[in-house]
Design a protein around this motif. Structure first.
Motif: not given
Length: 218
Positions: A120-131
């Motif tokens: 919500p504050d823009g300081t973090r990014i969530l990234v999802s991986y499929q390997i």
């Protein structure tokens, strides 16, 4: 009756597959398929729009379908892909110029990576991986999600899914300090489908504080 407040068009014409609107409603990003002859794979591109004026900023080609705008509307997070849809990098772009603010190479050659969310504050990014184990093997894969610092790209936390477990969804809490992850086991003859599980990940400690079964799937 539905009335269009504004009608925007692309030049040249393209197929807009996904639209992501900024929190304040002043901008949106489209993920598009470009016209032309291909070898069967999509010619991907992205455009950032200003709602009030219709101004367009080209975000580049070879982009994944899903892009995310930061809560303040100043940056766009996206990924670049190969013709086989494997991800080569995670990118944070300046929303005013489309110039890269940060580029994070993806080390795995057979990974598909999505930018899922901003905190919500823009300081973090969530990234999802499929390997995937190989480029032609779509059944055997490992999945994980990572929380990255949006300024430095440093990894703050990681959740590795168990074998035969896949992501259903993951989102930040309103404070941005906890990640809520819903996963689902893939049923096999030896591993029955025992329903989705909610995991609560404390980002600061990089630790799952609770896992809650949500009931058996029908």
């Amino acid at each position: 009756m539905i009335t269009a407040l504004i009608v925007l068009s692309t030049a040249p014409a393209s197929g807009a597959a996904v639209i992501e609107l900024s929190k304040d409603g002043t901008k949106f990003v489209t993920s598009e398929s470009l016209p032309g002859i291909t070898d069967g794979n999509r010619n991907g591109a992205g455009t950032l729009w200003t709602v009030a004026t219709g101004k367009q900023i080209d975000l580049g080609k070879d982009l994944q379908f899903y892009s995310k705008i930061s809560p303040d509307g100043n940056s766009v997070a996206t990924t670049t892909i190969t013709k086989e849809y494997f991800t080569t990098s995670i990118n944070l772009l300046d929303a005013a110029t489309a110039k890269p603010l940060m580029t994070i190479p993806v080390k795995e050659k057979t990974a598909r990576v999505l930018v899922s969310d901003f905190s919500p504050d823009g300081t973090r990014i969530l990234v999802s991986y499929q390997i995937y184990e190989s480029a032609k093997d779509w059944k055997n894969l490992q999945t994980r999600c990572e929380v990255l610092d949006s300024k430095t790209g440093n990894k703050l936390a990681e959740f590795q899914y168990a074998d035969k477990e896949k992501t259903m969804s993951a989102r930040f809490s309103p404070s941005g300090q906890t990640l809520a992850i819903v996963s689902q086991r893939q049923p096999t003859s030896k591993l029955p489908n025992d329903g989705p599980i909610l995991h609560l990940l404390n980002i600061r400690d990089n630790r799952v504080v609770k896992s809650i079964p949500l009931g058996k799937a029908a």
